[in-house]
Design an enzyme around this catalytic site. Structure first.
Site, PDB file in Angstrom:
ATOM      1  N   ASP A   1       8.330   8.817   0.386  1.00 27.80           N
ATOM      2  CA  ASP A   1       8.173   8.969   1.354  1.00 27.80           C
ATOM      3  C   ASP A   1       8.546   8.073   3.034  1.00 27.80           C
ATOM      4  OD1 ASP A   1       6.097   8.481   1.712  1.00 27.80           O
ATOM      5  OD2 ASP A   1       5.392  10.455   2.863  1.00 27.80           O
TER       6      ASP A   1
ATOM      7  N   ASP B   1      -0.824   4.606   5.168  1.00 31.08           N
ATOM      8  CA  ASP B   1      -1.540   5.106   3.797  1.00 31.08           C
ATOM      9  C   ASP B   1      -1.107   6.376   3.543  1.00 31.08           C
ATOM     10  OD1 ASP B   1      -1.852   7.459   6.015  1.00 31.08           O
ATOM     11  OD2 ASP B   1      -3.895   6.359   5.537  1.00 31.08           O
ATOM     12  N   GLU B   2      -0.048   6.318   2.914  1.00 29.50           N
ATOM     13  CA  GLU B   2       1.136   7.006   1.981  1.00 29.50           C
ATOM     14  C   GLU B   2       1.503   6.255   0.742  1.00 29.50           C
ATOM     15  OE1 GLU B   2       2.373  11.768   2.547  1.00 29.50           O
ATOM     16  OE2 GLU B   2       1.749  10.729   4.149  1.00 29.50           O
TER      17      GLU B   2
ATOM     18  N   ASP C   1      11.726  15.338  -1.240  1.00 26.59           N
ATOM     19  CA  ASP C   1      12.655  14.187  -0.289  1.00 26.59           C
ATOM     20  C   ASP C   1      13.550  13.459  -1.116  1.00 26.59           C
ATOM     21  OD1 ASP C   1       9.988  14.362   0.787  1.00 26.59           O
ATOM     22  OD2 ASP C   1      10.186  13.071   2.144  1.00 26.59           O
TER      23      ASP C   1
ATOM     24  N   GLU D   1      10.828  11.010  10.683  1.00 22.11           N
ATOM     25  CA  GLU D   1      10.021  11.917   9.868  1.00 22.11           C
ATOM     26  C   GLU D   1      10.832  13.690  10.337  1.00 22.11           C
ATOM     27  OE1 GLU D   1       6.260  13.380   7.708  1.00 22.11           O
ATOM     28  OE2 GLU D   1       5.551  11.571   9.399  1.00 22.11           O
TER      29      GLU D   1
END
Length: 914
Positions: A436, A441-442, A449, A716
């Site tokens: 994404d 922190d992902e 997506d 985003e």
């Protein structure tokens, strides 16, 4: 005549991949021939083709986009193949030899998994010194490591890959890589450096460590061979030694500490481990490599006194730099996407530290991280003993080794920047997994997506194997849990996902089939596709079998702007409506896939299910006269895009959609579900002008708002950065998030006009139907499809003449639909075709007093004229802008004589074409 683009399973000379059944493809260029009268494919065990093992013979049935080689493959074997083509005009060509090489296949591993007890909390280096008794110029290393590894032979790095062995659901499958090396007679030293990576480092939404294991380990076989067939092996076992490496700390989120010279003082014997040998497979995904290098645009000294490198482009990767610093000097870097009030900023990365520390040992060297990467434009640097110079730094753009296949540009620089932003978003997020975002922190493989962007992805780059790996991983995760998860790999997000997200199981393989014409992806993923629909059907049956999916959690139209509460992230479109629409869509895809694969019973079963869901949708959400009960932009767009609106109501629904957008001042209000289909639906249902308005809007919410704010990637959120330059929030606000870049698919399909056909997948026959608009005067497109290269160029002259030039590749054909004319579509074969004509319906916008006042105000040309005739035009209330000037002339705001109205009308028409 030339034969080019030779690929095996969509890869150029692949070595050590999971080949399965080899399918080869090729293209033909530089010929006046339209198609092949015949072709021949020959495969052999040697480059000179003395040991032929497969020969199609001269045949008219060979498909350029894919021919299976019926070969009984053996482990660790290279196969050569070549093509001969006879053109329909007598031309002839023979290709150079291409090849593919198998990995270990089902051959047992003779190596052992090895680890360390003494260095379990450090990044270990495994070392093996050995002597080769002769020269082995054609040797192979088969290797994997957990979590990440880098390998060195005699001090030289083996390969140019990063982040190996890649990110997978390690509980289900682990890739190994194959490297070709030369081993000379004499002493040698192998080193394998390990780090935590995704496997055991902090990663995931819950920030957990040890997601898939709690110790580093590696497995390696060096197979040394020569022309005589003699083999000597070096394998990982307890004779290897272990020491601590120069990388003192490494984490995907937090960065790395690199300190050469501070380690390697103590050595310990490796220990045997109970490793996951049964989960090993040859690689699926292409290597992650440095695809590009860019130089900084400058170094900034901020108001806060910071030294910040500006790369000029938001990107994923890392910085490498020349360091010549005294022993013990500590260089410290932080990475961020944006400046705030001119200062370095990184709060939107949340808990990700995104740092790099280099501790010098006094030796000049080129420095870079080894086991991490960053999403960034700006780099704050500290610790250099001399003023940093831009030329000392290089931005290494890191992503999977995908070939660019699409190019698209217009006369509008802002639209061109948008296209580039979407392309850079793909580059930044196609790092082994379709993430994404690349910075906070992902950085996880969110399925929605991936599916909404998959069409754009396949235009931009050859994404077949990348998304094949993703689909394989999705299915492995699905087998582990019994359902599809929201992110792939799951990383503790182990619960079942919802509509749109889970439909990646069907939509991504289907798009790969459409774009590349390869049924293998459907064969590999059919059970996954079917099981996803069966999972929904199970929920449906448990709640009464109404063929409506309106229970359980759903993300809905994620990040839509039409929430009734104003702060709901998933918009106003009812969850059950979206979920049932996708239930219908996926059931239909499974039915079509089953028919293609010859599974007639399954095709009938899922076709019947899709019909039942369609009927339920119409009964639940449409009035008897065809009015849709839901009135959001996304609701209307879904009904038209997925074709479940009642017959006779589609034009009416398209009109409702048009009015809904106009009531939003001509701006979109959609989220993840609605945005990627909105422009396509508008263009397909006679609202092309409105689709272009959405594209060209420059205020929030719009694509060009971000461009105007200096974005170099897709955001985003529609307002990730506010008009005053301040970031709109830090909780969930990535500036490199490709999902809304899915509008580029509409640009390829509708604006340029290249339509892939379900009946002719792989672009073997296409419909070319450009849909121009007066606000863009030109469009240039090039797409290197698996069938060959298509080009479409159109422009609109000032007086309204339309010029179209189309190139169709060898072996393909097209139906050309000329825009704004009633001419019969033209069927063509390979070649270049030009058309010049005055459209029957003008493309150039002819302004007049009979147009809505608001449309005139929005046009710089028309507004210039208005200001001359109506100096106080701003006094007209915006609520009356839908009226024409003729109507407004009866109000207190405009007072023109009939002659002046006529003069204004003529001036507007003249201004339209000047």
């Amino acid at each position: 005549m030339k034969i080019t683009g030779l690929r095996t399973n969509h890869l150029v000379n692949p070595m050590g991949y999971a080949i399965g059944v080899p399918k080869v493809s090729f293209q033909v260029t530089d010929t006046e021939a339209k198609t092949a009268a015949a072709a021949r494919i020959v495969a052999a065990l040697d480059h000179s083709f003395d040991q032929v093992i497969f020969d199609t013979g001269k045949s008219s049935d060979i498909k350029l986009i894919g021919t299976k080689l019926e070969i009984n493959l053996k482990p660790r074997t290279r196969y050569y193949w070549k093509v001969q083509v006879w053109g329909d005009n007598g031309d002839y060509a023979e290709s150079e030899a291409a090849w593919f090489e198998t990995g270990k296949m089902n051959e047992p591993w003779t190596a052992d998994w090895i680890g360390t007890d003494e260095l379990r909390n450090k990044n270990p280096v495994f070392i093996k010194e050995f002597t080769a008794k002769k020269d082995y110029p054609d040797s192979r290393i088969y290797v994997t490591g957990l979590g990440l590894y880098e390998m060195y032979l005699d001090g030289q790095r083996v390969g140019d890959e990063y982040l190996t062995p890649g990110c997978t659901d390690y509980n289900q499958w682990i890739q190994y890589q194959t490297y070709a090396v030369e081993i000379g007679c004499g002493q040698h030293r192998l080193e394998v450096h390990l780090a935590d990576g995704w496997y055991k480092g902090r990663f995931g939404l819950d920030q957990a460590i040890n997601n898939y294991g709690d110790r580093n380990m590696m497995l390696l076989e060096l197979v040394m061979s020569d022309d005589s067939g003699e083999i000597e092996r070096i394998v990982s076992d307890e004779t290897w030694m272990v020491t601590d490496g120069d990388v003192l700390f490494s984490n995907i989120y937090d960065g790395e500490i690199y300190a050469p010279g501070l380690s390697g003082s103590s050595f310990y014997p490796a220990v045997l481990c109970d490793g996951p040998t049964k989960r090993l497979t040859a690689r699926y995904g292409q290597p992650v490599v440095i695809k590009e290098e860019i130089k900084p645009v400058g170094i900034i000294h901020t108001p806060a006194g910071e030294t910040v490198i500006d790369m000029g482009q938001n990107m994923a990767g890392f910085i490498k730099f020349d360091a010549d610093e005294p022993d013990g000097t500590k260089i410290y870097m932080q990475f961020g996407e944006v400046l705030q009030e001119g200062n370095f900023y990184r709060d939107n990365l949340r808990s990700a530290k995104a740092e790099f520390t280099y501790i010098s040992d006094g030796t000049p060297r080129n420095v870079h991280p080894h086991f991490t990467y960053y999403g960034f434009r700006y780099v704050k640097v500290e610790g250099f003993t001399k003023e940093p110079k831009p030329e000392k730094f290089t931005g290494c753009v890191l992503y999977s080794d995908l070939e660019r296949t699409g190019w698209l540009s217009t006369n509008n620089p802002k639209v061109n920047q948008l296209i580039q932003n979407a392309y850079w978003g793909q580059k930044s997020n196609y790092v082994d997994v379709p993430t994404d975002c690349p910075q906070r922190d992902e950085r996880m493989g969110w399925t929605a997506d991936t599916q909404v962007f998959s069409g754009t992805a396949c235009f931009n780059m050859d994404s077949y194997n990348f998304l094949r790996k993703f689909s394989h991983d999705l299915y492995e995760t699905q087998k582990e849990f019994g359902y599809v998860t929201s992110v792939v790999p799951a990383f503790h997000e182990n619960g079942p996902t919802c509509a749109v997200w889970g439909d990646a199981a069907t939509i991504v393989p289907w798009n790969l089939y459409l774009y590349y014409g390869d049924t293998q992806i459907l064969e590999e993923q059919f059970e996954s596709m079917r099981q996803w629909v069966d999972y929904i059907k199970g929920i449906d049956e448990s709640t009464g079998g109404r063929r409506i999916w309106d229970v359980g959690f759903n993300f809905g139209d994620w990040l839509a702007l039409d929430s009734e509460t104003g702060n709901d992230m998933k918009g106003a479109t009812e969850d059950g409506y979206i979920a049932t629409a996708y239930y219908y869509h996926s059931a239909g895809i499974v039915s079509k896939a089953a028919k293609i694969l010859g599974k007639d019973d399954a095709a009938a079963y899922y076709g019947k299910l899709a019909d039942e869901i369609k009927t339920a949708l119409q009964n639940e959400y449409f009035t008897p006269n065809g009015r849709l009960a839901l009135t959001t932009q996304t609701a209307y767009a879904l009904a038209l895009y997925m074709d479940f609106a009642p017959e006779g109501s589609k034009a009416r629904i398209a009109q409702f959609l048009k009015e809904k957008i106009k009531n939003s001042n001509g701006y979109l209000r959609t989220g993840f579900v609605g945005t990627y289909i909105l422009n396509k639906v508008l263009s397909d249902y006679d609202n092309n002008e409105l689709a272009y308005k959405l594209l060209l809007n420059e205020e929030y919410p719009s694509w060009l708002y971000a461009v105007n704010m200096g974005a170099t990637t897709i955001w985003e959120r529609w307002n990730s950065i506010l008009p005053d330059g301040k970031i709109s929030g830090t909780g969930m606000n990535s500036l490199n998030h490709y999902a809304y870049g899915s509008v580029v698919e509409w640009m390829y399909r509708n604006m340029a006009g290249l339509h892939v056909e379900e009946e002719n997948p792989g672009f073997t026959h296409v419909t070319i139907a450009p849909q121009p608009d007066y606000r863009l005067t030109s469009c240039d497109m090039k797409y290197c499809s698996i069938a060959g290269t298509y080009e479409i160029h159109w422009n609109v002259a000032k007086q309204g003449e339309f010029h179209l030039e189309v190139t169709v590749p060898f072996g393909a054909s097209a139906k050309i639909v000329l825009p704004n004319t009633k001419r019969t579509p033209i069927e063509v074969t390979a070649g270049t075709y030009c058309y010049d004509y005055m459209p029957e319906v003008p493309i150039v916008k002819i302004y007049s007093v009979k147009m809505p006042f608001g449309e005139l105000v929005e046009s710089p040309k028309a507004l210039k004229v208005l200001e001359t005739f109506i100096p106080k035009w701003q006094a007209v209330p915006q609520g009356m802008w839908f009226m024409t000037i003729e109507t407004l002339n009866t109000t207190p705001f405009i007072d023109l004589t009939p002659d002046r109205i006529k003069e204004l009308d003529e001036a507007l028409k003249k201004g339209s074409i000047e």
